[in-house]
Scaffold this motif. Structure first.
Motif: not given
Length: 380
Positions: A281-282, A296-307, A316-325
């Motif tokens: 969807l993103l 891999g990108w999700l892990i690199l967003q840090g613990r709070e975002v990943f968990e 999920f906070d969609v503003t964190l994603h800018s089109g590619t990951a």
């Protein structure tokens, strides 16, 4: 894109009229524009010459056209997100089109953004260079999973490491350009010192060995996340991937291997149907390889975002994603490169069981209904 929006659009001089960006991201508006173009072709509003792609006909300068809207609105955060590599780049200099945008940002007093974009690009291509160096230092070894003869594997290996001299010269030239940009945009002495040290290491084809005794702490999930989260709020993803091996090399060899085991286990935790739906969807689609990059990108967003994503993908906070990951390759390379820095020899591969997608299977056409909040926010 909603039918009512497309109904108000026309087409003139090779461009859709009546299209307005949403300003969520340049990638998002690119996708909205191309969706509208396809619909207008189907309606007969836009001509489509047989044998020519819509990209060749109407989309080659779309990125620049959309970026202009973002500059007019001073949407610098979104511009930075779009032009900052998200985890994978082709080895080589920043493209002329990207450099034009960076020059414009610099002229508008956004030098700090320019340096962050440069650091992300440099971090990623340095990572690729150091991977080649580690492969050369490890020497040729037969890959049992690779269906090719030992002779062919050996030829492929020699061909791979033969690229190193050319890569080195290209990288040194790019680093020199990076240094000039850093100096022109007011980089600190600390940043300039780091650039000089990187250039010296690349020239010597050897990263500095860790000094002093190794950190005695045992690598557990808390320490893993401390390393991943370091620099999360003020460093681009490419820079964090670049510095991760040297930060990891401060630990004992066993801890470095345990880091990779934890990274693999987290990757497996995210290998679920509902997380795949989130990635789809993103990104407006998600192949098996793209989902691997996304994890891999999700892990690199840090613990709070990943968990948070694992607990409830629809939150999920969609503003964190800018089109590619992407970023899985940088994560996977971190432990082997760090191990070589610490031990002076190659790390043996960490064996992990094969993964299966977990959870109840979700058909692609049902991804939006499975995550209705995210689907609504991204317009799916």
């Amino acid at each position: 894109m909603r039918k009512s929006e497309i109904d108000s659009m026309g087409f003139e001089d090779g461009r859709i009229t009546g299209f307005m960006p949403r300003f969520r991201s340049i990638d998002d508006d690119w996708e909205r524009y191309t969706d509208a173009l396809v619909e207008l072709v189907d309606r007969g509003v836009v001509a489509h010459e047989k044998g020519r792609s819509l990209y060749d006909l109407y989309l080659q300068d779309l990125n620049e056209w959309l970026t202009e809207f973002y500059f007019e609105e001073k949407r610098f955060d979104q511009i930075e997100a779009h032009y900052t590599p998200s985890g994978e780049v082709s080895f080589g200099p920043i493209s002329d089109g990207h450099l034009t945008v960076l020059d414009r940002l610099q002229a508008m007093g956004e030098g700090a953004r320019v340096r962050r974009i440069w650091r992300s690009h440099m971090g990623l291509i340095k990572g690729e260079f150091w991977w080649y160096i580690s492969e050369r230092n490890a020497g040729f070894r037969i890959a049992k999973y690779y269906q090719a003869s030992e002779q062919k594997q050996s030829r492929d290996y020699e061909k791979l490491i033969s690229r190193i001299p050319t890569m080195k010269q290209e990288l040194l030239a790019i680093m020199a350009d990076y240094r000039k940009t850093a100096e022109m945009t007011g980089a600190s002495e600390t940043e300039l010192t780091r650039i000089h040290a990187d250039i010296a290491a690349i020239d010597a084809e050897k990263r500095p060995r860790p000094k002093g005794k190794p950190d005695p702490r045992r690598m557990d999930e808390n320490l893993f996340w401390d390393l991943i989260d370091e620099g999360l709020t003020d460093q681009p993803i490419g820079e964090r991937i670049d510095t991760l091996p040297e930060r990891l090399a401060a630990f004992k060899a066993t801890a470095i291997r345990d880091f990779e085991k934890i990274q693999r286990s987290l990757d497996a935790r995210a290998y679920r149907w509902d997380v795949w739906a989130l990635a789809y969807l993103l990104q407006g689609g998600c192949s098996d390889d793209a989902f691997e990059d996304f994890r891999g990108w999700l892990i690199l967003q840090g613990r709070e975002v990943f968990e948070g994503a694992i607990a409830d993908p629809d939150s999920f906070d969609v503003t964190l994603h800018s089109g590619t990951a992407s970023g899985i390759n940088g994560l996977r390379d971190a432990a082997p490169v760090a191990y070589e820095m610490r031990q002076g020899k190659a790390m043996k591969p960490v064996k992990m069981p094969l993964m299966d997608v977990a959870g109840t299977e979700i058909a692609e056409e049902n991804f939006a209904s499975a995550l209705p909040r995210v689907a609504a926010l991204v317009g799916r």
